[in-house]
Design an enzyme around this catalytic site. Structure first.
Site, PDB file in Angstrom:
ATOM      1  N   GLU A 250     -33.931  12.968  -1.293  1.00  0.00           N
ATOM      2  CA  GLU A 250     -34.073  13.547   0.029  1.00  0.00           C
ATOM      3  C   GLU A 250     -34.445  15.015  -0.019  1.00  0.00           C
ATOM      4  OE1 GLU A 250     -30.555  12.774   2.214  1.00  0.00           O
ATOM      5  OE2 GLU A 250     -30.819  10.607   2.191  1.00  0.00           O
ATOM      6  N   HIS A 371     -38.423  10.297 -25.958  1.00  0.00           N
ATOM      7  CA  HIS A 371     -39.058  10.507 -27.256  1.00  0.00           C
ATOM      8  C   HIS A 371     -40.560  10.281 -27.139  1.00  0.00           C
ATOM      9  CE1 HIS A 371     -35.291  10.183 -29.902  1.00  0.00           C
ATOM     10  NE2 HIS A 371     -34.862  10.041 -28.658  1.00  0.00           N
ATOM     11  N   GLU A 462     -39.617   5.760 -25.180  1.00  0.00           N
ATOM     12  CA  GLU A 462     -40.753   6.264 -25.948  1.00  0.00           C
ATOM     13  C   GLU A 462     -41.907   6.452 -24.976  1.00  0.00           C
ATOM     14  OE1 GLU A 462     -40.739   7.061 -29.085  1.00  0.00           O
ATOM     15  OE2 GLU A 462     -38.817   6.217 -29.741  1.00  0.00           O
TER      16      GLU A 462
END
Length: 646
Positions: A250, A371, A462
């Protein structure tokens, strides 16, 4: 330049030819003949180059003799037991409070000199450090060094003190000037240096002060602050009902402009971006390799190490092996498995210790570690149950973890791309999610540790096959991941939440919340509140605490849930008969105090047999000296008895 790493502790101590004894009886130190010195003449000092190896990285270039301890030459300083302590303090405290305490001590042993006078270090800096670092000294049964007495050798700001830690903060307070014409909310999509990242965090917190706050959870091996940023309706205050997602959704674009770079981060624990500041700087160097490697260089471990060359992605305690061992014995509900003592005997990075302590003091529910190197979402366990092969190894919360992983992957445009030739295409048939151990097995990861030692459910994302993407790709990567991140954060509302109280309305901390059919419990926070992530369906939920009768409730989680269901428990005290309650894994042995925080997560009592940091260093029975005492006594007849607490 930072000082070169000190030699090993025994060699460094044995290399000293003499030690000077000082103590409460002579608070300003003694000379070689035993005479007691007074304070140095601050108004008539001759400023000289200190030339002290241990203090070579102080933020000033000149000191004066005699020092605040009455030491009259550089040789006297180097042969003093105070100086020897500073040179090995990092090893004694296992990296904690480094280099802060060393720089503070240097400001006393070799005080700043300028304009023909000595400038004492600031008292408030000393007081802040003592409050933060006293537990580290208690952990090794060592008294607070007398020469760091904040009332004796330090001065106030009004008296013209200097901050010995100013170099650690150098360049971080200066605001980065944006190009003219850009709005203050502008986010630069670039690879940030550590200093730039800190400035962005602080600028964001200042601009959104009503919902954001930055703070430090510790320092890296080289003394860089490990900063985190918190978003909440009441920053800095624990709330019984989290409204972070509501704030983010919000708050409009102004509150949703998080930037993203190559470092791991998350919205629930955004501070992880600075978990490896030295590694991040190393990664910057990697990005500049040209022309062969360049920005797309995929060195899998580059940037993951800290300044100690420790891989922080593999530095957490291996609790998964212990879980498998206990599971085989048939006596395990996977919750709050203690850290084994032998873990602390190895190389534990100060960054890892800071994260562990942070996890213990904050009741996290959900986490994501970001990552690079592939395009997939993985979830625990990361260590395979099958020792010689990488094979599917689920947690008791397999269904919930799959929902969490899909919450991210299902709204990520590239993860949903149906082309098998794309980055991460080999995971397409799995829906771009995978059990970590079924992909590749490893120990020491944070996701397994969080699940088995706290209430936190963590996945690993990843973000792409290019480990270090070029700057021109960062904005696109952010656009691909913004909605998945927010969608994942909102999964914190999947399940139930509530408060466990006694019949008088008093919160019951450390109560266990059990779910029938899921052999993993969570515990209540100090205010008695809890959050239990659960998949859709009907569940039997039990609240249990020592000294109380258990309470059982049936809850139904709908497939579509915008807010966690509120389920409170009121526990009745047991009568005078035997107290029966469900325990976690039982172990033999006696309980010991945990110097990382004085207790287990959220202040709960130690489970029998838990042997945390510092246990091996406590004095043995019979009043014998602490383990470190022999190092000091082996170098001189003058013993630093001011380090003894008894």
């Amino acid at each position: 330049m930072p000082p070169p790493p000190p030699p090993p502790l025994p060699l460094l101590l044995l290399a000293s030819l003499a030690a000077v004894a000082a103590g409460p009886g002579c608070p300003l130190g003694r000379g070689r003949a035993g005479e007691c010195h007074g304070p140095s003449a601050a108004d008539s000092a001759t400023c000289v180059d200190p030339q002290l190896r241990t203090c070579s990285d102080v933020a000033y270039n000149h000191t004066a003799f005699p020092t605040l301890l009455g030491l009259r030459s550089r040789e006297a300083v180097e042969s003093s037991s105070e100086y020897i302590l500073l040179s090995v303090l990092h090893h004694l405290l296992e990296g904690q409070c480094n280099p802060d305490l060393r720089l503070l001590g240097c400001a006393v042993l070799a005080p700043r000199c300028g304009g023909g006078r000595v400038h004492r270090p600031c008292r408030h800096v000393c007081e802040d450090l003592r409050e933060a670092c006293q537990p580290a000294f208690d952990a090794i049964d060592m008294a607070w060094p007398y020469f760091l007495d904040c009332g004796s050798y330090f001065a106030s700001v009004e008296e013209g003190c200097h901050d010995p830690l100013e170099k650690l903060r150098g360049g971080l307070d200066a605001e980065e000037v944006l190009p003219s014409g850009l709005p203050p909310t502008f986010v630069r999509f670039t690879h940030h240096s550590y200093a730039q990242m800190v400035r962005v965090l602080r600028r964001t917190a200042a601009r959104c002060a009503h919902i954001a706050k930055t703070y430090s959870i510790g320092r890296s091996f080289n003394g860089k602050e490990l900063l985190v940023i918190e978003f909440s309706a009441r920053p800095g205050q624990h709330e019984l009902s989290s409204r972070t997602s509501k704030v983010l959704r919000e708050g409009g674009d102004r509150h949703r402009q998080f930037w993203m770079n190559k470092n791991p981060c998350s919205l629930e624990k955004l501070g992880e971006i600075s978990r490896r500041p030295e590694g991040g700087e190393l990664s910057d160097a990697t990005l500049s390799r040209a022309p062969v490697e360049g920005a797309g260089y995929n060195g899998w471990t580059s940037g993951r190490q800290n300044a100690q060359n420790l891989d922080l992605n593999r530095n957490f305690p291996d609790l998964t092996s212990e879980y498998y061992r206990l599971e085989a014995s048939g006596s395990i509900r996977s919750s709050r498995i203690p850290i084994p003592q032998h873990y602390w005997w190895g190389k534990v990075a100060p960054e890892t210790k800071a994260i562990i302590k942070w996890m213990r003091t904050t009741p996290f529910v959900l986490s994501a570690s970001l990552h690079g190197g592939d395009l997939v979402v993985s979830y625990p366990f990361d260590l395979s149950k099958h020792s010689q092969e990488e094979k599917f190894s689920p947690t008791p919360d397999e269904k919930m973890f799959k929902l969490l992983a899909r919450a991210y992957a299902d709204v990520h445009p590239m993860m949903m791309d149906r082309s098998e030739n794309r980055c991460g295409g080999n995971f397409l048939k799995r829906g771009s999610i995978i059990n970590g151990a079924d992909w590749y097995s490893f120990t020491g990861g944070m996701s397994d540790f969080n699940y088995l030692h706290s209430n936190c459910f963590e996945i690993t994302v990843e973000l792409g096959c290019v480990k270090f993407p070029p700057e021109e790709a960062l904005y696109t990567i952010w656009q691909h991941n913004k909605e998945p991140l927010l969608n994942f954060v909102e999964m914190v509302h999947r399940g139930i939440k509530g408060v466990v109280m006694d019949k008088f309305g008093k919160p019951v901390k450390n109560a266990r919340i059990l779910v029938k059919g899921i052999r993993h419990d969570i515990t209540t926070a100090p205010d008695g509140d809890y959050w239990r992530l659960l998949p859709p369906g009907s569940h039997i939920v039990i609240a249990q605490a020592p000294g109380y009768s258990k309470v059982i409730k049936k809850v139904t989680i709908p497939a579509r849930l915008k807010r966690a269901g509120r389920v409170d428990f009121i526990l009745q005290p047991l009568g005078t008969g035997p107290k029966k309650f469900l325990l976690g894994p039982r172990r033999s042995g006696s309980a010991v105090r945990d110097p990382l925080g004085g207790a287990s997560p959220y202040g709960e009592p130690q489970e029998p047999g838990q042997e945390p940091l510092g246990a091996r260093r406590q004095p043995s029975a019979g009043g014998s000296k602490p383990w470190w005492w022999s190092y000091f006594t082996s170098i001189s007849q003058h013993k630093p008895r001011w380090l003894l607490k008894y």
